[in-house]
Design a protein around this motif. Structure first.
Motif, PDB file in Angstrom:
ATOM      1  N   UNK A 246       0.836  -1.204   0.000  1.00 54.65           N
ATOM      2  CA  UNK A 246       0.000   0.000   0.000  1.00 54.65           C
ATOM      3  C   UNK A 246       0.874   1.258   0.000  1.00 54.65           C
ATOM      4  N   UNK A 247       1.938   1.253   0.806  1.00 52.00           N
ATOM      5  CA  UNK A 247       2.837   2.404   0.886  1.00 52.00           C
ATOM      6  C   UNK A 247       3.539   2.615  -0.452  1.00 52.00           C
ATOM      7  N   UNK A 252       3.881   6.152  -5.459  1.00 52.20           N
ATOM      8  CA  UNK A 252       3.966   6.329  -6.902  1.00 52.20           C
ATOM      9  C   UNK A 252       4.673   5.238  -7.671  1.00 52.20           C
ATOM     10  N   UNK A 253       4.842   4.080  -7.036  1.00 52.43           N
ATOM     11  CA  UNK A 253       5.375   2.925  -7.755  1.00 52.43           C
ATOM     12  C   UNK A 253       4.190   2.194  -8.379  1.00 52.43           C
ATOM     13  N   UNK A 300      14.442  -0.567  -7.560  1.00 53.04           N
ATOM     14  CA  UNK A 300      12.993  -0.446  -7.763  1.00 53.04           C
ATOM     15  C   UNK A 300      12.668   0.869  -8.474  1.00 53.04           C
ATOM     16  N   UNK A 301      13.316   1.957  -8.075  1.00 50.51           N
ATOM     17  CA  UNK A 301      13.077   3.257  -8.716  1.00 50.51           C
ATOM     18  C   UNK A 301      13.479   3.203 -10.197  1.00 50.51           C
ATOM     19  N   UNK A 302      14.597   2.561 -10.477  1.00 48.86           N
ATOM     20  CA  UNK A 302      15.050   2.425 -11.861  1.00 48.86           C
ATOM     21  C   UNK A 302      14.025   1.646 -12.685  1.00 48.86           C
ATOM     22  N   UNK A 303      13.561   0.526 -12.156  1.00 46.58           N
ATOM     23  CA  UNK A 303      12.580  -0.302 -12.870  1.00 46.58           C
ATOM     24  C   UNK A 303      11.275   0.461 -13.048  1.00 46.58           C
ATOM     25  N   UNK A 339      11.191   9.484 -10.821  1.00 45.42           N
ATOM     26  CA  UNK A 339      11.084   8.048 -11.111  1.00 45.42           C
ATOM     27  C   UNK A 339       9.790   7.431 -10.592  1.00 45.42           C
ATOM     28  N   UNK A 340       8.904   8.229 -10.001  1.00 50.37           N
ATOM     29  CA  UNK A 340       7.615   7.727  -9.536  1.00 50.37           C
ATOM     30  C   UNK A 340       6.510   8.664  -9.995  1.00 50.37           C
TER      31      UNK A 340
END
Length: 432
Positions: A246-247, A252-253, A300-303, A339-340
């Motif tokens: 949820x977080x 924004x992921x 994760x941010x990159x993906x 990135x999000x």
């Protein structure tokens, strides 16, 4: 048949989502049904609405299933099978009080020994059981032979009888314990493969022993996934914000990127960026690393950024409050510094908000604002810039600085020509 069995006692953890994703992928590969079993037997810890929240998250991630089962609806089966085990003398009534058992645990601790139930009630005479009015639990008698589990990830793991112990299957309030309910429900649903976290490994021999004691002959396969560690090298817990699905969504992921990341870590995919449909083609449980996977926010941010780049522009625009492909393309320009979707929104929102102009540029901004409002439409930025510069009589930083702030709400950012390309139809709304 495969199953994902979450408890409605808190936010879904990324480890749980990873289990759900793997179960879904394998069910698609095997062309077997996947069921969702809401393990709601712990009434005191259940949180109202969490079951629906779990189902909503699964839908968001494209995880489909054939049915939803609530474990509490199977209580009658749990009771019936406990009675069967008592009747066959494979289980026994235990009248040991919690206080007495705690005393035994403390003694074992003082002696630096692993606590084991001493089977004090196992061979009570029938008349002593019938005449005893004290509360009791039901325990399954410990196995007589070593239990060997052939795990698809961990390999062959053996458990000695004492490690399994004579454990409780029905509490004093006549509700089933986790292991008993779980084993019985897996039998009822004809589960063929259980994919879950390695923190359940100690439960597996108990559930295997329950099924065999009930005469269930089907061999249930297991795959226990290694845990996910935080950046400190410790098991991720509720204290780690990133552990909550949820977080991550609120930050924004997007679902496709989170799925990509959770399938990627501890795995050997043919490429770094993929979606779940791609994973179904090549995923192999037996290729999962036996070692814990370490969570990396940077990866994760990159993906996430790569998935946002590939996203349809109109769809992306909805994440920042619009339904316009031009705004989606504009957002992609800002992916150089974001990135999000949350970060993208923080870049797009100021464009359409009232501007805070530094004192030194306020007068120039007034002139430029009036010029833009009175200007004709220009398709190209160079034509627009030349007209505004010539008409306003401004140049240098007295022109470019206030112009950038008026168009973007920021003093720095991407090439203004690229920004203009996607904002030219909104100038009247932006420059007020």
């Amino acid at each position: 048949m495969l199953r994902f069995a979450p408890s409605p006692t808190g936010d879904m953890h990324i480890g749980n989502l990873r289990v759900a994703l793997f179960n879904f992928i394998v069910s698609q590969q095997k062309k077997e049904d996947l069921i969702i079993r809401i393990e709601d037997t712990d009434k005191e810890r259940n949180i109202e609405g969490k079951d629906q929240e779990i189902l909503d998250i699964l839908a968001l991630f494209g995880i489909t299933y054939s049915q939803v089962i609530y474990q509490s609806e199977n209580f009658r089966f749990h009771s019936a099978m406990a009675l069967q085990l008592l009747h066959e003398k494979k289980a026994f009534s235990c009248f040991c009080s919690p206080e007495w058992l705690e005393k035994k645990r403390e003694e074992a601790k003082e002696n630096k020994e692993a606590y084991r139930y001493d089977d004090a009630c196992r061979d009570l005479l029938a008349e002593l059981v019938i005449d005893n009015l004290n509360p009791f639990t039901i325990r399954l008698a410990r196995p007589t032979d070593t239990i060997i589990i052939d795990d698809l990830i961990k390999g062959s793991v053996s458990f000695e009888p004492d490690a399994v112990d004579s454990f409780i299957i029905m509490r004093q309030d006549k509700t089933p314990t986790y292991n008993f309910a779980c084993a019985v429900d897996d039998m009822l649903s004809d589960i063929s493969l259980v994919i879950r976290g390695e923190d359940h490994m100690s439960n597996t021999p108990k559930q295997d022993h329950i099924r065999k004691s009930l005469g269930y002959e089907k061999n249930v396969q297991y795959a226990h996934l290694p845990i996910i560690l935080n950046d400190m090298g410790k098991k991720m817990s509720k204290r780690d914000d990133a552990s909550s699905v949820k977080w991550l969504l609120e930050e924004g992921f997007i679902p496709s990127a989170i799925s990509n990341y959770l399938i990627l870590i501890g795995n050997k995919p043919p490429c770094e960026i993929f979606d779940i449909k791609d994973a179904i083609k090549w995923f192999n449980l037996e290729s999962i690393s036996k070692s814990p996977a370490r969570f990396s926010m940077d990866l994760l941010r990159h993906i996430n950024k790569e998935h946002l780049k590939k996203m349809d522009a109109t769809e992306l625009s909805r994440y920042v409050g619009f339904a316009d492909a031009n705004i989606g393309e504009l957002a992609k320009i800002y992916l150089e510094e974001a990135s999000t979707t949350k970060e993208l929104k923080s870049k797009i929102t100021p464009i359409f908000a009232p501007k805070e102009m530094p004192e030194e540029f306020k007068e120039s901004a007034k002139i430029i604002t009036k010029t833009i409002k009175d200007a004709p439409y220009f398709e190209e930025y160079d034509e627009f810039k030349s007209y505004v510069m010539k008409t306003s009589g401004l140049k240098g930083k007295d022109f470019f600085k206030p112009l950038r702030i008026l168009l973007t709400g920021a003093q720095n950012g991407p090439d203004i020509a690229l920004v203009y390309k996607y904002l030219k139809n909104y100038l009247g709304e932006i420059v007020k």
